[in-house]
Write an enzyme that holds these catalytic residues in place. Structure first.
Site, short mmCIF file in Angstrom:
data_model
loop_
_atom_site.label_atom_id
_atom_site.label_comp_id
_atom_site.label_asym_id
_atom_site.label_seq_id
_atom_site.Cartn_x
_atom_site.Cartn_y
_atom_site.Cartn_z
N GLU A 44 0.79 -1.23 0.00
CA GLU A 44 0.00 0.00 0.00
C GLU A 44 0.83 1.29 0.00
O GLU A 44 0.80 2.07 0.98
CB GLU A 44 -0.98 -0.01 1.17
CG GLU A 44 -1.93 -1.16 1.12
CD GLU A 44 -3.12 -0.99 2.02
OE1 GLU A 44 -3.15 -0.03 2.81
OE2 GLU A 44 -4.03 -1.81 1.94
N GLU A 49 -5.28 -8.65 0.49
CA GLU A 49 -5.98 -8.38 1.76
C GLU A 49 -7.46 -8.16 1.50
O GLU A 49 -7.82 -7.48 0.54
CB GLU A 49 -5.47 -7.10 2.45
CG GLU A 49 -4.15 -7.22 3.13
CD GLU A 49 -3.73 -5.90 3.73
OE1 GLU A 49 -4.59 -5.10 4.11
OE2 GLU A 49 -2.51 -5.66 3.77
C1 GCO Z 1 -4.09 -1.85 5.20
C2 GCO Z 1 -2.99 -2.50 5.83
C3 GCO Z 1 -3.34 -3.39 6.98
C4 GCO Z 1 -4.53 -2.92 7.82
C5 GCO Z 1 -5.82 -3.48 7.30
C6 GCO Z 1 -7.02 -2.96 8.10
O1 GCO Z 1 -4.56 -2.37 4.18
O2 GCO Z 1 -4.46 -0.79 5.67
O3 GCO Z 1 -2.33 -3.31 4.86
O4 GCO Z 1 -2.16 -3.34 7.72
O5 GCO Z 1 -4.37 -3.35 9.14
O6 GCO Z 1 -6.05 -3.10 5.98
O7 GCO Z 1 -7.05 -1.56 7.99
#
Ligand code: GCO
Length: 436
Positions: A159, A341
């Protein structure tokens, strides 16, 4: 899903490891020390103590039947000052973790950078420093040389929208700065160069490597299933965002997959762009094996709908994002999709029966995974899915107030309790999503 589909769960070093005394300082260590910055005043010094409880966590993963586990390396645990001397203890920790995962039949997918930037490098200008791509390349060289015998699957950056945008433009994440665009766009460019140089090291050090990166962004979903509305949503997904140039999927992904910044970024923000050479773009556009993407929600989905379905973090529940996002990404970048994710925060508690019942998470996952499966049936090539996240952990500026895990973690004691959703996910994995 297709044979060989990768069913996994994910985590990140700063959010789960703890073991703060056995590594170099990172940017989040310093950020958390500022009073009032983290909503509950906590930090990642201990977190889920995965640094000491990794064997137990692997047994839990084995029990769930995970095919893969995505986790990140703490750069400052391996190279305490970010460059220079390597910590044998740090490398050994990750080597034993990767070896044990492979022995348990769980494929390690390793993220090189998930926001915990070495503080010593930050003090030297961090991503602004023209040496920052070399620092990252050298770090990638050390890690891939040591772990390459166990790890074939690599993700360079998690990200950049967040670690550059939220961290240095919006000031909502570490280090909480609001720098001008001529700084943040230079930082973004150096992060992309770092990605490309790390991919080259992965290819050099790891035979048969499978590599990519994990950007994020909200998915504009068509307001009706008509060609016009679908085209509008597709165009919006990849269009420059006037109010937040980095929250545009194409900002980072077009250079990586297509070798050029989007035209609308150049036309709207070109005056802030650093000097870019074609040699730079050749470094950035290293061939990748999959299109990784973190997807949680549709863009302001149901923004004005009273009583809309939301998660404990007040994010809209918009499963269609996991249909349209993979579809649009596959059409544009023509790489197999890996959802690196997806998940939600629920107000999870340990019930009187000692279990953690999370029907909301089961319902959410059922809806999102069904949408994702449909995207595959409609032509997108789907390679994998990583549930965010394995255990409840440190949720950045939200501290421990949000629980995203399929495994409950008592942050006081470190006790792990599998939530109902982890048993549901086991069944999904067992029948490869046949019942979705
Ligand atoms: C993100 C990060 C994660 C977060 C998850 C929840 O995507 O922000 O990769 O570390 O913890 O997404 O916000």
């Amino acid at each position: 899903m297709r044979d060989g589909f990768v069913w996994g769960a994910a985590s990140a070093s700063y959010q789960i490891e703890g073991g703060v005394d056995e590594r170099g300082l990172n940017l989040w260590d310093m950020y958390c020390r500022q009073p009032g910055i983290i909503i509950d005043g906590t930090n990642g010094d201990v977190a889920c103590d995965a640094y000491h409880r990794w064997k137990e966590d692997i047994e839990i993963m084995r029990g769930i039947g995970l095919k893969a586990y995505r986790f990140s390396i703490s750069w400052a645990r391996v190279i305490p000052d970010g460059t220079g001397a390597v910590s044998e203890k740090g490398l050994a920790y990750y080597e034993q973790l990767c070896e044990a995962l492979v022995d348990a039949g769980i494929t390690p997918w390793v993220t090189l950078f998930h926001w915990d930037y070495p503080y010593e490098l930050y003090r030297r200008g961090g991503w602004l420093n023209p040496d920052s791509p070399k620092w990252f390349e050298d770090y990638a060289d050390v890690v891939t040389k040591r772990l390459g015998k166990y790890v074939k699957h690599w993700i360079t950056l998690n990200e950049p929208q967040c670690f550059i945008g939220l961290g240095f433009a919006q000031g909502e994440h570490a280090p909480g700065l609001k720098l001008p665009l001529w700084d943040t766009m230079l930082m973004a460019h150096n992060a992309l160069l770092s990605h490309g140089r790390a991919i080259m090291k992965i290819r050099e050090n790891v035979p048969n490597s499978v590599a990519g990166f994990a950007p994020t962004g909200d998915v504009p979903c068509p307001k009706a299933n008509t060609p016009e509305e679908i085209e509008k949503a597709r165009a919006e997904y990849f269009a420059v965002k006037e109010d937040n140039v980095f929250w545009d999927v194409a900002y980072f992904s077009d250079p990586v997959y297509l070798g050029k910044y989007p035209d609308d970024v150049i036309s709207n923000f070109g005056q802030f762009m650093p000097k870019i050479s074609s040699a730079d773009m050749d470094v950035i556009k290293q061939p990748l094996d999959f299109c990784g993407q973190n997807i949680y929600r549709g863009v302001d989905a149901y923004a004005n709908k009273p009583g809309k379905a939301i998660t404990a973090a007040k994010w809209p529940i918009s499963p269609e994002a996991l249909y349209w996002g993979p579809k649009f990404l596959y059409e544009r970048y023509k790489k197999p999709i890996v959802i690196t994710e997806n998940g939600l925060s629920c107000a999870d508690v340990v019930s009187l029966d000692g279990k953690v019942h999370d029907p909301n998470r089961i319902d959410y996952l059922n809806r999102y995974l069904s949408a994702y499966k449909r995207a595959g049936q409609d032509g997108a090539e789907l390679l994998g899915y990583f549930q965010w996240c394995l255990t409840d952990n440190f949720e950045w500026a939200k501290g421990y107030t949000e629980r995203f895990g399929i495994v409950y973690c008592d942050i006081e004691t470190g006790e792990r309790i599998r939530k109902d959703s982890s048993y549901w996910y086991s069944e999904v994995i067992k029948n490869n999503g046949a019942d979705l």
